[in-house]
Design a protein around this motif. Structure first.
Motif, short mmCIF file in Angstrom:
data_model
loop_
_atom_site.label_atom_id
_atom_site.label_comp_id
_atom_site.label_asym_id
_atom_site.label_seq_id
_atom_site.Cartn_x
_atom_site.Cartn_y
_atom_site.Cartn_z
N ALA A 188 0.88 -1.27 -0.16
CA ALA A 188 -0.15 -0.13 0.01
C ALA A 188 0.96 1.22 -0.11
O ALA A 188 0.40 2.42 -0.75
N SER A 189 2.20 1.26 0.55
CA SER A 189 2.99 2.46 0.53
C SER A 189 3.83 2.42 -0.35
O SER A 189 4.36 3.58 -0.52
N GLY A 190 4.48 1.41 -0.96
CA GLY A 190 5.49 1.17 -1.81
C GLY A 190 6.74 1.35 -1.02
O GLY A 190 8.12 1.37 -1.70
N LEU A 191 6.64 1.14 0.20
CA LEU A 191 8.09 1.23 0.89
C LEU A 191 8.16 -0.05 1.51
O LEU A 191 7.52 -0.78 1.90
N GLU A 192 9.49 -0.56 1.73
CA GLU A 192 10.11 -1.62 2.72
C GLU A 192 9.33 -1.41 3.97
O GLU A 192 9.45 -0.29 4.46
N PHE A 193 8.77 -2.50 4.88
CA PHE A 193 8.27 -2.23 6.01
C PHE A 193 8.97 -1.39 7.00
O PHE A 193 8.66 -0.50 7.64
N SER A 194 10.30 -1.79 7.13
CA SER A 194 11.19 -1.21 8.08
C SER A 194 11.36 0.44 7.93
O SER A 194 11.57 1.33 8.86
N ASP A 195 11.34 0.66 6.55
CA ASP A 195 11.67 2.17 6.11
C ASP A 195 10.41 2.72 6.38
O ASP A 195 10.51 3.88 6.81
N TYR A 196 9.08 2.09 6.14
CA TYR A 196 7.77 2.93 6.39
C TYR A 196 7.75 3.21 8.01
O TYR A 196 7.44 4.49 8.35
N VAL A 197 8.23 2.53 8.80
CA VAL A 197 7.86 2.45 10.10
C VAL A 197 9.10 3.54 10.61
O VAL A 197 8.67 4.32 11.66
N GLN A 198 10.16 3.50 10.10
CA GLN A 198 11.37 4.49 10.49
C GLN A 198 10.79 6.01 10.15
O GLN A 198 10.88 6.69 10.97
N THR A 199 10.12 6.18 8.98
CA THR A 199 9.82 7.32 8.56
C THR A 199 8.48 7.85 9.14
O THR A 199 8.45 8.95 9.37
N HIS A 200 7.44 6.99 9.24
CA HIS A 200 6.11 7.44 9.72
C HIS A 200 5.80 7.17 10.96
O HIS A 200 4.75 7.67 11.41
N ILE A 201 6.72 6.60 11.75
CA ILE A 201 6.50 6.20 13.13
C ILE A 201 7.50 6.70 13.91
O ILE A 201 7.26 7.54 14.82
N PHE A 202 8.74 6.03 14.04
CA PHE A 202 10.06 6.49 14.78
C PHE A 202 10.21 8.06 14.71
O PHE A 202 10.47 8.69 15.56
N LYS A 203 10.30 8.45 13.19
CA LYS A 203 10.60 9.76 13.10
C LYS A 203 9.63 10.57 13.60
O LYS A 203 10.13 11.76 14.43
N LYS A 204 8.39 10.54 13.40
CA LYS A 204 7.37 11.48 14.02
C LYS A 204 7.06 11.36 15.44
O LYS A 204 6.64 12.31 16.30
N ALA A 205 7.63 10.25 16.25
CA ALA A 205 7.69 10.25 17.51
C ALA A 205 9.05 10.52 18.38
O ALA A 205 9.29 10.53 19.43
N ASN A 206 10.05 10.93 17.30
CA ASN A 206 11.21 11.35 17.83
C ASN A 206 12.10 10.36 18.43
O ASN A 206 12.99 10.43 19.32
N MET A 207 11.97 8.95 18.11
CA MET A 207 12.31 7.92 18.25
C MET A 207 13.84 7.61 17.72
O MET A 207 13.93 6.58 16.74
N LYS A 208 14.72 8.36 18.08
CA LYS A 208 16.04 8.69 17.28
C LYS A 208 16.92 7.55 17.31
O LYS A 208 17.90 7.07 16.24
N ASP A 209 16.66 6.83 18.33
CA ASP A 209 17.88 5.36 18.71
C ASP A 209 17.21 4.14 18.13
O ASP A 209 17.78 3.06 18.38
N SER A 210 15.95 4.26 17.68
CA SER A 210 15.32 3.01 17.48
C SER A 210 15.33 2.30 15.92
O SER A 210 15.54 3.41 15.13
N GLY A 211 15.23 1.31 15.77
CA GLY A 211 15.15 0.65 14.08
C GLY A 211 15.08 -0.79 14.26
O GLY A 211 15.13 -1.40 15.04
N TYR A 212 14.89 -1.11 13.09
CA TYR A 212 15.02 -2.74 12.72
C TYR A 212 16.48 -3.15 12.05
O TYR A 212 16.75 -2.81 10.90
N PHE A 213 17.17 -3.38 13.05
CA PHE A 213 18.46 -3.63 12.81
C PHE A 213 19.03 -5.11 12.61
O PHE A 213 18.53 -5.99 12.88
N SER A 214 19.89 -5.26 11.45
CA SER A 214 20.27 -6.68 11.26
C SER A 214 21.22 -7.16 12.25
O SER A 214 22.07 -6.44 12.75
N PHE A 215 21.26 -8.48 12.55
CA PHE A 215 22.15 -8.96 13.61
C PHE A 215 23.49 -8.92 13.10
O PHE A 215 24.64 -8.50 13.79
N ASP A 216 23.77 -8.67 11.93
CA ASP A 216 25.28 -8.80 11.28
C ASP A 216 25.71 -7.31 11.06
O ASP A 216 26.68 -7.20 10.41
#
Length: 343
Positions: A173-201
């Motif tokens: 629906a958004s045309g974005l990868e899920f983690s990118d969507y959350v980063q832009t439309h949730i984490f950034k809006k909530a000022n969650m600067k240190d959060s993300g979907y990080f890879s173990f490696d």
């Protein structure tokens, strides 16, 4: 700093060897902010208030917020069926499964990790190595061709696969990868600067490694126990303070308007006598049918997490741990101290 709360938390920490971060705040101030244990045992690096922790299923709330944002924008509907919003084949799934059913764990679809059948999450990776799981579509072979488990809407049955599908719906629906969507439309809006979907490696600095303690006193990390990168059913990393920002942004209608915030926080299905489920969030009521708390939780190998917002007293509690257990006990202790206020 609230001395009674801190004393209670410290007492429990000593009993269970809790490792992680705890944050308790009300509308005006931080009551407790304390970290224990090591984010890296090998190098003796301690957890601190800015340490990022995996929160497992705690981030189903992020997925639900993302879906509600897209409904608010008119991109999808809660009544949309799978074939309306996903260009994928699920030949054994009932065609009446809707976005609402997926959000409330009432879809009846098969799960890729069924707790009725499997006891150990690590069993999943025997035939499908965890290092192949980097995108949401990588989960599909684990459940896409299985048969329905229950009738649509028949009952609540906690389901990770349903939230994988919701993440795929967000992507389409958004045309974005899920983690990118959350980063832009949730984490950034909530000022969650240190959060993300990080890879173990490729974990960023000050991220807690998850530890699995063995009965013989030895331990191992969870790097071979979970997918390389988390997704819409779980696996984001947050700091305790960022999670508090999430609760504040949600309750202040910064992520959704008032109508859709209320939709997300409504009791859509009853789970037990006092427990209900909204969209991505657990809801507990008292005997007078009054909401005591909205809460999320997550458990994975090397991860335990509990967080809650108490609407009556505008309080947020966040307990992050990089061990398989411990968050529940700390949360329970905090709530015992808050009981008089919550009555």
């Amino acid at each position: 700093m609230n001395k009674n709360l801190l004393s209670k938390i410290t007492e429990i920490q000593k009993k269970i060897d809790f490792s992680g971060s705890v944050l308790v705040e009300d509308k005006e101030k931080v009551l407790v902010e304390k970290s224990f244990g090591y984010r890296n045992r090998s190098d003796q690096l301690k957890n601190n208030p800015a340490t990022r922790f995996g929160i497992a299923s705690g981030c189903k709330l992020f997925t639900a917020i993302a879906v509600c944002q897209l409904v608010e924008k008119g991109k999808i509907s809660f009544d949309s069926i799978l074939s309306d919003c996903l260009d994928m084949e699920f030949k054994h799934f009932d065609d009446k499964v809707t976005v609402h059913h997926l959000l409330t764990h009432t879809s009846g679809i098969p799960d890729y990790f069924d707790e009725d059948v499997m006891e150990d999450f690590e069993e999943l990776w025997v035939t499908t190595p965890m290092y192949h799981i980097r995108k949401l579509k990588d989960f599909l072979p684990l459940f896409q061709h299985e048969h329905m488990k229950n009738q649509v809407g028949e009952s609540f049955h906690y389901n990770n696969a349903g939230y994988i599908l919701l993440g795929l719906i967000v992507e389409q629906a958004s045309g974005l990868e899920f983690s990118d969507y959350v980063q832009t439309h949730i984490f950034k809006k909530a000022n969650m600067k240190d959060s993300g979907y990080f890879s173990f490696d490729s974990l960023p600095s000050n991220t807690a490694i998850g530890y699995i303690d063995q009965p013989d006193g030895t331990w191992k990390t969870n790097i071979y126990s979970l997918p390389v990168k988390g997704g819409s059913d779980g696996g984001a990393f947050v700091t305790a303070s960022d999670m508090a920002k999430l609760w504040k942004a949600l309750m202040n209608h910064q992520l959704l308007n008032e109508n859709y915030t209320n939709k997300l926080l409504s009791t859509h299905t009853q789970v037990n006598e006092s427990g209900f489920y909204g969209y991505g969030v657990w809801i507990k009521k008292n005997t007078e049918n009054k909401i005591l708390k909205y809460h999320v939780m997550g458990y994975d190998p090397g991860v335990s997490f509990h967080s809650a917002h108490y609407p009556d007293i505008s309080m947020n509690v966040i307990v992050c741990s990089n061990k398989c257990d411990g968050a529940f006990e700390i949360m329970k202790g905090i709530e015992e101290e808050l009981t008089k206020t919550l009555k």
